[in-house]
Design a protein around this motif. Structure first.
Motif, PDB file in Angstrom:
ATOM      1  N   VAL A   7       0.564  -0.934   0.078  1.00  0.00           N
ATOM      2  CA  VAL A   7      -0.317   0.306  -0.249  1.00  0.00           C
ATOM      3  C   VAL A   7       0.543   1.315  -0.058  1.00  0.00           C
ATOM      4  O   VAL A   7       0.486   2.514  -1.029  1.00  0.00           O
ATOM      5  CB  VAL A   7      -1.096   0.394   1.424  1.00  0.00           C
ATOM      6  N   LEU A   8       2.331   1.013   0.849  1.00  0.00           N
ATOM      7  CA  LEU A   8       3.039   2.471   1.128  1.00  0.00           C
ATOM      8  C   LEU A   8       3.305   2.609  -0.478  1.00  0.00           C
ATOM      9  O   LEU A   8       3.737   4.378  -1.107  1.00  0.00           O
ATOM     10  CB  LEU A   8       3.757   2.742   1.714  1.00  0.00           C
ATOM     11  N   GLU A   9       3.899   1.052  -0.969  1.00  0.00           N
ATOM     12  CA  GLU A   9       4.617   1.800  -2.740  1.00  0.00           C
ATOM     13  C   GLU A   9       3.615   2.153  -3.729  1.00  0.00           C
ATOM     14  O   GLU A   9       4.118   2.705  -4.287  1.00  0.00           O
ATOM     15  CB  GLU A   9       5.218  -0.022  -2.890  1.00  0.00           C
ATOM     16  N   GLN A  10       2.620   1.530  -3.768  1.00  0.00           N
ATOM     17  CA  GLN A  10       0.881   1.911  -4.257  1.00  0.00           C
ATOM     18  C   GLN A  10       1.229   3.491  -4.553  1.00  0.00           C
ATOM     19  O   GLN A  10       0.657   4.332  -5.148  1.00  0.00           O
ATOM     20  CB  GLN A  10      -0.295   0.752  -4.295  1.00  0.00           C
ATOM     21  N   ALA A  11       1.222   4.052  -2.771  1.00  0.00           N
ATOM     22  CA  ALA A  11       1.225   5.533  -2.324  1.00  0.00           C
ATOM     23  C   ALA A  11       2.284   5.991  -3.119  1.00  0.00           C
ATOM     24  O   ALA A  11       1.888   7.146  -3.305  1.00  0.00           O
ATOM     25  CB  ALA A  11       0.574   5.840  -1.285  1.00  0.00           C
ATOM     26  N   ALA A  12       3.198   5.677  -3.013  1.00  0.00           N
ATOM     27  CA  ALA A  12       4.328   6.495  -4.643  1.00  0.00           C
ATOM     28  C   ALA A  12       4.403   6.595  -5.140  1.00  0.00           C
ATOM     29  O   ALA A  12       4.299   7.691  -5.645  1.00  0.00           O
ATOM     30  CB  ALA A  12       5.563   5.520  -3.538  1.00  0.00           C
ATOM     31  N   VAL A 120      -0.150  13.073   1.590  1.00  0.00           N
ATOM     32  CA  VAL A 120       0.424  11.700   1.490  1.00  0.00           C
ATOM     33  C   VAL A 120      -1.230  11.582   2.419  1.00  0.00           C
ATOM     34  O   VAL A 120      -1.165   9.555   1.935  1.00  0.00           O
ATOM     35  CB  VAL A 120       1.591  11.729   2.840  1.00  0.00           C
ATOM     36  N   LEU A 121      -1.765  11.400   3.710  1.00  0.00           N
ATOM     37  CA  LEU A 121      -2.794  10.932   3.941  1.00  0.00           C
ATOM     38  C   LEU A 121      -4.007  10.591   2.824  1.00  0.00           C
ATOM     39  O   LEU A 121      -4.826   8.920   2.681  1.00  0.00           O
ATOM     40  CB  LEU A 121      -3.678  11.540   4.460  1.00  0.00           C
ATOM     41  N   ASP A 122      -4.668  11.655   1.797  1.00  0.00           N
ATOM     42  CA  ASP A 122      -4.946  10.813   0.719  1.00  0.00           C
ATOM     43  C   ASP A 122      -4.444  10.082  -0.468  1.00  0.00           C
ATOM     44  O   ASP A 122      -5.127   8.853  -0.889  1.00  0.00           O
ATOM     45  CB  ASP A 122      -5.746  12.513  -0.149  1.00  0.00           C
ATOM     46  N   THR A 155       0.043   7.319  11.394  1.00  0.00           N
ATOM     47  CA  THR A 155       1.483   6.245  11.789  1.00  0.00           C
ATOM     48  C   THR A 155       2.024   5.798  10.545  1.00  0.00           C
ATOM     49  O   THR A 155       3.406   6.280   9.422  1.00  0.00           O
ATOM     50  CB  THR A 155       1.329   5.310  12.676  1.00  0.00           C
ATOM     51  N   ALA A 156       1.216   5.306   9.369  1.00  0.00           N
ATOM     52  CA  ALA A 156       1.433   4.674   8.211  1.00  0.00           C
ATOM     53  C   ALA A 156       1.801   5.994   7.318  1.00  0.00           C
ATOM     54  O   ALA A 156       2.679   5.694   7.037  1.00  0.00           O
ATOM     55  CB  ALA A 156       0.057   4.272   7.302  1.00  0.00           C
ATOM     56  N   ALA A 157       1.172   7.360   7.595  1.00  0.00           N
ATOM     57  CA  ALA A 157       1.895   8.714   6.948  1.00  0.00           C
ATOM     58  C   ALA A 157       2.920   8.490   7.310  1.00  0.00           C
ATOM     59  O   ALA A 157       4.289   9.174   6.478  1.00  0.00           O
ATOM     60  CB  ALA A 157       0.605   9.516   6.604  1.00  0.00           C
ATOM     61  N   THR A 163       9.908   6.889   4.644  1.00  0.00           N
ATOM     62  CA  THR A 163      11.016   6.406   3.604  1.00  0.00           C
ATOM     63  C   THR A 163      10.876   7.113   2.164  1.00  0.00           C
ATOM     64  O   THR A 163      11.152   6.904   1.665  1.00  0.00           O
ATOM     65  CB  THR A 163       9.480   5.096   3.187  1.00  0.00           C
ATOM     66  N   TYR A 164       9.402   7.604   1.733  1.00  0.00           N
ATOM     67  CA  TYR A 164      10.003   7.955   0.653  1.00  0.00           C
ATOM     68  C   TYR A 164       9.850   9.591   0.038  1.00  0.00           C
ATOM     69  O   TYR A 164       9.693  10.896  -0.764  1.00  0.00           O
ATOM     70  CB  TYR A 164       7.979   8.133  -0.192  1.00  0.00           C
ATOM     71  N   GLY A 165      10.133  10.804   1.581  1.00  0.00           N
ATOM     72  CA  GLY A 165      10.310  12.274   1.433  1.00  0.00           C
ATOM     73  C   GLY A 165      11.191  12.630   1.335  1.00  0.00           C
ATOM     74  O   GLY A 165      12.520  11.674   1.101  1.00  0.00           O
ATOM     75  N   PRO A 166      11.755  13.199   0.863  1.00  0.00           N
ATOM     76  CA  PRO A 166      12.873  14.204   0.098  1.00  0.00           C
ATOM     77  C   PRO A 166      14.045  14.110   1.965  1.00  0.00           C
ATOM     78  O   PRO A 166      12.832  14.363   2.750  1.00  0.00           O
ATOM     79  CB  PRO A 166      13.273  15.241   0.009  1.00  0.00           C
ATOM     80  N   ALA A 167      15.080  14.077   1.618  1.00  0.00           N
ATOM     81  CA  ALA A 167      16.101  14.191   2.989  1.00  0.00           C
ATOM     82  C   ALA A 167      16.188  15.466   3.644  1.00  0.00           C
ATOM     83  O   ALA A 167      16.091  16.449   2.212  1.00  0.00           O
ATOM     84  CB  ALA A 167      17.103  13.041   3.180  1.00  0.00           C
ATOM     85  N   ALA A 168      16.810  15.648   4.802  1.00  0.00           N
ATOM     86  CA  ALA A 168      17.293  17.535   4.625  1.00  0.00           C
ATOM     87  C   ALA A 168      18.511  17.443   3.658  1.00  0.00           C
ATOM     88  O   ALA A 168      19.416  16.693   3.627  1.00  0.00           O
ATOM     89  CB  ALA A 168      17.527  17.567   5.890  1.00  0.00           C
TER      90      ALA A 168
END
Length: 172
Positions: A7-12, A120-122, A155-157, A163-168
């Motif tokens: 599900v996380l991968e599909q959201a990405a 992200v939640l959407d 929590t999943a968001a 996991t998928y957001g940009p790093a600093a």
């Protein structure tokens, strides 16, 4: 609802197809996955502290009397003052979406991280339900929704953001 790695991968994948970059807020600046995750976690903590309510409604009789013949402006001011007091009441139960908004005014978030967290939640709700038009807000207000499900989604968001957001940016 089970939030799996799939599900996380599909959201990405869904996030990659957005009309604007997911991690760029209305300010035009990019937020890191970590800052969005902290915003989501703070919203979950707020719901744990104050309590969660599915929807916000005004119960009959709580507004107090309004004079006969009061102007529309007076009635609207009375209603807006009541809503403001209810939303700002410390310790009052709140909705998931209102919690995201409250965190935007704290050290844990800002309007950009609020809006990105909402996106992200959407995406997670879309990926989990298989509906490309699903949105977190109506999902969170369904009659059968529970506090545990809301906490799980927040929590999943946060995990998704890390996991998928940009790093600093690296310090020079």
């Amino acid at each position: 609802m089970l939030i799996t790695a799939a599900v996380l991968e599909q959201a990405a994948v869904l996030g990659a197809d957005l009309y604007r970059p997911l991690w760029t807020g209305s300010s035009g600046e990019q937020s890191t996955g970590e800052t969005v995750a902290r915003h989501l976690e703070a919203a979950a903590d707020l719901l744990d502290e104050t309590g969660w309510i599915r929807t916000w409604t005004v119960e009959a009789g709580q507004l107090g009397p309004i004079e006969d013949g009061a102007s529309t402006e007076t009635m609207l001011r009375h209603l807006l003052d009541y809503v403001r007091e209810e939303e700002e009441a410390p310790g009052a139960p709140t909705t998931a979406v209102a919690a995201l908004g409250r965190i935007a005014g704290t050290e844990h978030g800002d309007p950009d991280t609020r809006d990105i967290a909402q996106h992200v939640l959407d995406l997670l709700v879309q990926a989990a339900t298989g509906s490309p038009t699903a949105r977190f807000s109506p999902w969170s207000e369904r009659l059968h929704r529970t506090h545990a499900e809301i906490t799980l989604m927040l929590t999943a968001a946060a995990l998704f953001a890390r996991t998928y957001g940009p790093a600093a940016p690296a310090a020079n």
